[in-house]
Design an enzyme around this catalytic site. Sequence first.
Site, PDB file in Angstrom:
ATOM      1  N   ASN A 103      18.350  12.611 -27.525  1.00  0.00           N
ATOM      2  CA  ASN A 103      18.232  12.841 -26.079  1.00  0.00           C
ATOM      3  C   ASN A 103      16.803  12.744 -25.560  1.00  0.00           C
ATOM      4  O   ASN A 103      16.589  12.566 -24.362  1.00  0.00           O
ATOM      5  CB  ASN A 103      18.812  14.218 -25.713  1.00  0.00           C
ATOM      6  CG  ASN A 103      20.296  14.120 -25.376  1.00  0.00           C
ATOM      7  OD1 ASN A 103      20.799  13.042 -25.053  1.00  0.00           O
ATOM      8  ND2 ASN A 103      20.999  15.234 -25.461  1.00  0.00           N
ATOM      9  N   PHE A 342      26.081  18.695 -31.892  1.00  0.00           N
ATOM     10  CA  PHE A 342      25.869  17.297 -31.492  1.00  0.00           C
ATOM     11  C   PHE A 342      24.436  16.818 -31.720  1.00  0.00           C
ATOM     12  O   PHE A 342      24.111  15.670 -31.435  1.00  0.00           O
ATOM     13  CB  PHE A 342      26.272  17.124 -30.020  1.00  0.00           C
ATOM     14  CG  PHE A 342      27.709  17.497 -29.767  1.00  0.00           C
ATOM     15  CD1 PHE A 342      28.729  16.750 -30.328  1.00  0.00           C
ATOM     16  CD2 PHE A 342      28.045  18.617 -29.021  1.00  0.00           C
ATOM     17  CE1 PHE A 342      30.057  17.096 -30.133  1.00  0.00           C
ATOM     18  CE2 PHE A 342      29.369  18.979 -28.811  1.00  0.00           C
ATOM     19  CZ  PHE A 342      30.377  18.222 -29.374  1.00  0.00           C
ATOM     20  N   HIS A 343      23.577  17.691 -32.197  1.00  0.00           N
ATOM     21  CA  HIS A 343      22.226  17.298 -32.619  1.00  0.00           C
ATOM     22  C   HIS A 343      21.455  16.516 -31.555  1.00  0.00           C
ATOM     23  O   HIS A 343      20.680  15.603 -31.889  1.00  0.00           O
ATOM     24  CB  HIS A 343      22.300  16.485 -33.929  1.00  0.00           C
ATOM     25  CG  HIS A 343      23.184  17.132 -34.944  1.00  0.00           C
ATOM     26  ND1 HIS A 343      24.473  16.704 -35.179  1.00  0.00           N
ATOM     27  CD2 HIS A 343      22.996  18.205 -35.725  1.00  0.00           C
ATOM     28  CE1 HIS A 343      25.032  17.488 -36.073  1.00  0.00           C
ATOM     29  NE2 HIS A 343      24.153  18.402 -36.425  1.00  0.00           N
ATOM     30  N   CYS A 344      21.709  16.836 -30.280  1.00  0.00           N
ATOM     31  CA  CYS A 344      21.033  16.140 -29.172  1.00  0.00           C
ATOM     32  C   CYS A 344      21.228  14.628 -29.254  1.00  0.00           C
ATOM     33  O   CYS A 344      20.339  13.863 -28.848  1.00  0.00           O
ATOM     34  CB  CYS A 344      19.532  16.449 -29.119  1.00  0.00           C
ATOM     35  SG  CYS A 344      19.157  18.195 -28.985  1.00  0.00           S
ATOM     36  N   ALA A 345      22.339  14.191 -29.805  1.00  0.00           N
ATOM     37  CA  ALA A 345      22.585  12.753 -29.955  1.00  0.00           C
ATOM     38  C   ALA A 345      24.032  12.444 -29.543  1.00  0.00           C
ATOM     39  O   ALA A 345      24.861  12.060 -30.375  1.00  0.00           O
ATOM     40  CB  ALA A 345      22.305  12.320 -31.395  1.00  0.00           C
TER      41      ALA A 345
END
Length: 391
Positions: A103, A342-345
């Site tokens: 992100n 979601f691991h900023c992805a």
Amino acid sequence: MGGLKRIYLDNAATSWPKPDSVYDAVSRYLRECGAPAGRSVYAEAHQANQAVTAARASLAKFLGADDPRRVIFTLNGTDALNLAIHGLLDEGDHVVTTVVEHNSVLRPLRQLETCRGVKVDRVACNVRGYVDPLAIRRAIRPKTKLVAVTHASNVTGTIQNISEITAIAHEREAVVLVDAAQTLGYLPIHVGELGIDLLAAPGHKGLLGPLGTGLLYLRAGMERRIRTLREGGTGTQSDDDRQPQMLPYKYEAGSLNVPGIVGLGAGIDFLRMQGNRLREHHQQLTDRLIAGLIDIGGVRVFGPAEASERVGVVSIAIEGYDPQEVAATLDGAHRVQVRAGFHCAPLMHAALGTLDLGGAVRFSIGVFNTEADIDAAIAAVAEVAAESAAT
Ligand SMILES: Cc1ncc(COP(=O)(O)O)c(C=O)c1O
């Protein structure tokens, strides 16, 4: 929790522990120096300045950059990516990026797309998280100013072919920004040999520095194209109320994070002293983790199986189990510390089909992890998966 040892496998978020030399450098600076860099002439201020200069020089050498002034200290990886993206792009520009981005690339681009008329194409990846450079070539248009690509995914660990991507982008005169958040410190990176124009990275992950550190490398000439995002005191040309254009001051307004930077310098020195040994260790542990996880019934391992195609970031899903619950059980019952979700992805999880599953559970290996840590993590996952199969 009793006598269980803490097994930290969240190094993709930030590395821990750090080498003793990092703790010592930060502590020594805070206790014995404490002066700002680049501002005053007394002995301690001079020392602070020298420490920052030395850390910058180590970092430049580590990256294969010929001029240390081309390495800008930033607050973290996100700050460096924002400087590159917002500093470069204008209304009407076109950008090629990929679905594997974090992100910290996706959100600035979305913002520019929404508010400033920048056009963005997001190139797909295959099931292993690999982006075909030829798909990037197909997405490039006459107005493409920037190709922004992550060196390795923070979800699947998949390494992208940066030299091929830079060659393709440069044929069409596009600038290449590489997000090296998951590779710098783990893989050798020579910015000149890879043809990288802009490289952004945190200092607190693979480089083993403290939180609050990051960097942006700019190839010669990029400083004429990247606008500043903030202006202020630099300790240079103080009789002028305009921002100096000289590097690195152009982009380093405000007091530097000297404790962070001296720690980062010590982290890089540690990595340089260890050389390839750490890389081999990292690959072995990654192989061991994947081999162990693949064998567990009900566990799906994302990304490439070959350690040479990936870094030590390994995400899994356990059938019938919410990733957050898995992470909570791994920590609560086994002290194995990982990151779920979601691991900023978000686009990467959409590509993997894990958006509706609540994402995945991510293990990320650091330089101080051991075979015993990996075996304990595998055993813990096996126990969780067996419970889920039994219910
Ligand atoms: C691929 C990737 N890019 C960028 C970042 C942002 O780095 P920072 O947390 O230092 O802002 C991260 C952090 O997790 C990342 O994994």
